[in-house]
Design a protein around this motif. Sequence first.
Motif, short mmCIF file in Angstrom:
data_model
loop_
_atom_site.label_atom_id
_atom_site.label_comp_id
_atom_site.label_asym_id
_atom_site.label_seq_id
_atom_site.Cartn_x
_atom_site.Cartn_y
_atom_site.Cartn_z
N GLU A 183 74.19 130.52 -62.82
CA GLU A 183 74.87 129.97 -61.65
C GLU A 183 74.03 128.83 -61.08
O GLU A 183 72.81 128.94 -60.95
CB GLU A 183 75.05 131.07 -60.59
CG GLU A 183 75.86 130.62 -59.39
CD GLU A 183 76.12 131.77 -58.43
OE1 GLU A 183 76.63 131.49 -57.33
OE2 GLU A 183 75.82 132.93 -58.79
N ALA B 85 88.98 123.20 -55.46
CA ALA B 85 87.91 123.99 -54.85
C ALA B 85 86.58 123.79 -55.56
O ALA B 85 85.52 123.73 -54.90
CB ALA B 85 88.30 125.47 -54.85
N ASP B 86 86.58 123.69 -56.88
CA ASP B 86 85.33 123.49 -57.61
C ASP B 86 84.71 122.13 -57.28
O ASP B 86 83.48 122.01 -57.16
CB ASP B 86 85.57 123.58 -59.12
CG ASP B 86 85.91 124.97 -59.59
OD1 ASP B 86 85.68 125.93 -58.82
OD2 ASP B 86 86.41 125.12 -60.72
N ARG C 76 85.20 120.39 -54.47
CA ARG C 76 84.70 120.44 -53.09
C ARG C 76 83.35 121.17 -53.07
O ARG C 76 82.42 120.76 -52.35
CB ARG C 76 85.70 121.16 -52.19
CG ARG C 76 87.06 120.50 -52.06
CD ARG C 76 87.01 119.04 -51.70
NE ARG C 76 86.14 118.75 -50.56
CZ ARG C 76 85.84 117.53 -50.15
NH1 ARG C 76 86.31 116.48 -50.81
NH2 ARG C 76 85.07 117.35 -49.11
N HIS C 77 83.24 122.24 -53.83
CA HIS C 77 81.98 122.97 -53.88
C HIS C 77 80.85 122.07 -54.36
O HIS C 77 79.76 122.03 -53.76
CB HIS C 77 82.11 124.18 -54.81
CG HIS C 77 80.81 124.89 -55.07
ND1 HIS C 77 79.90 124.47 -56.03
CD2 HIS C 77 80.24 125.97 -54.47
CE1 HIS C 77 78.84 125.25 -56.01
NE2 HIS C 77 79.02 126.17 -55.09
N ASP C 78 81.09 121.35 -55.46
CA ASP C 78 80.02 120.52 -56.02
C ASP C 78 79.66 119.37 -55.09
O ASP C 78 78.49 118.97 -55.01
CB ASP C 78 80.43 119.99 -57.39
CG ASP C 78 80.35 121.07 -58.47
OD1 ASP C 78 80.11 122.24 -58.12
OD2 ASP C 78 80.55 120.74 -59.65
N GLU D 235 79.67 119.45 -51.96
CA GLU D 235 78.88 120.01 -50.85
C GLU D 235 77.57 120.64 -51.33
O GLU D 235 76.68 120.90 -50.51
CB GLU D 235 79.72 121.05 -50.11
CG GLU D 235 80.94 120.44 -49.43
CD GLU D 235 81.97 121.48 -49.02
OE1 GLU D 235 81.66 122.70 -49.16
OE2 GLU D 235 83.07 121.09 -48.58
N ASN D 236 77.46 120.88 -52.64
CA ASN D 236 76.26 121.52 -53.20
C ASN D 236 75.79 120.75 -54.43
O ASN D 236 75.79 121.28 -55.55
CB ASN D 236 76.56 122.97 -53.58
CG ASN D 236 77.01 123.81 -52.41
OD1 ASN D 236 76.19 124.36 -51.68
ND2 ASN D 236 78.33 123.92 -52.22
N PRO E 67 75.52 122.73 -58.72
CA PRO E 67 76.94 122.53 -59.00
C PRO E 67 77.55 123.67 -59.81
O PRO E 67 76.86 124.36 -60.55
CB PRO E 67 76.96 121.22 -59.79
CG PRO E 67 75.63 121.19 -60.47
CD PRO E 67 74.68 121.80 -59.50
N ARG E 68 78.86 123.79 -59.68
CA ARG E 68 79.62 124.79 -60.41
C ARG E 68 80.19 124.23 -61.71
O ARG E 68 80.38 124.95 -62.67
CB ARG E 68 80.75 125.28 -59.51
CG ARG E 68 81.64 126.34 -60.07
CD ARG E 68 82.70 126.74 -59.04
NE ARG E 68 82.10 127.36 -57.87
CZ ARG E 68 82.73 127.53 -56.71
NH1 ARG E 68 83.97 127.11 -56.56
NH2 ARG E 68 82.12 128.13 -55.71
#
Length: 492
Positions: free
Chosen positions: A112, A151-152, A154-156, A158-159, A163-164
């Motif tokens: 992860e 969603a993936d 947006r996650h990346d 913000e992170n 990353p996802r």
Amino acid sequence: MPLTELSLSNLDGFPADVERPTYRRDQLSAGIVHVGLGNFHRAHMALYLHDLFQMGRDLDWAIVGAGVRAPDARVRDDLAAQDWLTTVCELDPAGDRAVVTGPMIDFLPVEEGNGPLIARMTKPDIRIVSLTVTEGGYYVDAKGAFDAEHADIRHDAENPDAPRTVFGAIIAALRTRRADGVAPFTVMSCDNLPENGHVARGTVTGLARLMDAELADWISANVAFPCAMVDRITPATSDRERKMIAERFGIEDRRPITCESFRQWVLEDRFSNGRPAFEDVGVTLTPDVAPYELMKIRILNGGHAALAYPAALLDIHFVHDAAVHPLVRGFLDKLEREEIIPTVPPVPNTDLNAYYGLIGRRLENPGVADTIPRLCQDGSNRQPKFILPTVRDRLDGGGSVEGLSLVSALWCHYLSGVSESGRKIEIDDPSATRLKVAADASLKDPAAFLSLDIVFGNLADRSSFADAFARHLTSLRTDGTAKVLERYIQGT
């Protein structure tokens, strides 16, 4: 035949007709990180590199495998147990060929946040990052544009340091390389979608722009994203294939591959940081992949998408059986000749009708044992890429879409979840729930299915297509698949 476990130490124990690496593992060094170690990659790009290494060429371009999904860890464990080797069995009526390939020298831990993947891609020896992450893995919407709201993504955004997605990991590695003054790698898509290099570029730069506009501009200016056309029928591996490899060649392989003998790779000759001599092992290097790509996507992939649903509705399991079924093959032949092939512009040194003839022979190969359920998978991603662009071209040119609208009607009828014999059909699609709701709604109003704008865009507004679709769907439900196919073939 006694079984020998696949490993470097056991290579000499295999039968003489099994090709094995003539290069040693200690002769190889990494040049490529490849994400997505499925069957297709190991029977295609990895085999081209194996052939190059067999010539003693470019031994500094070995593959480091990687994955970003939890199931990839199981792939890693299985391949690690056999020293990253794979048995590829090419099935041909003229005679089978088994090749043990060894161009992969490592497989990164799947974690992860993708820390190991990012760290490896920052190293200067990695000059290509290649991808087989499926047609639906590029985060694009129904119009082919980058989907910034996924969603993936947006996650990346913000992170960025954890990353996802593979695209977030690529950006993180490129950011570090830029800061360290290391030349960027090439991002090379090997997925089966139109303009795959442009799509990969759009996703990487689109996500990068959500993080750092200056970095996005640097990527646009310095990173190459070559387009490629890839082709080889490579079914999923089951116990059947493992048993075949064991009985025929005496090899105990946890993840062997069976495939057809045909393979093709047309690659745009555009790289940021060097490349292997792919042209020496049969890859077509060209400044423009588009003509080859359009030919293959429309004639082969479109043919697969057209063949799948009538075959499933008629309870046909194997592709080779569908390819010789008079109604299914008659439908496909007429559709290709009258509506698909006429939309394909000329391709260098290629006769389009002869190309389709080759495809027909490939589909009929019983050794490959490709399945109709595999071709039916992921229709919500495949139909917009392989069928509906041809529909639009036909409509824009004033041509008939009688057969192409029937393809969409057959897909909708299939999504009802029941074959002609009453057998339950399992829908394997990331949008299965939404598709089923729309297919059920079409029982009262066929237009309800075309309202799936994630698939059809504005095609519901094109009366020539919508009216033909509604007519075919009604006929399928009242008269059955066989009767509708027969009438189409006869032109009545």
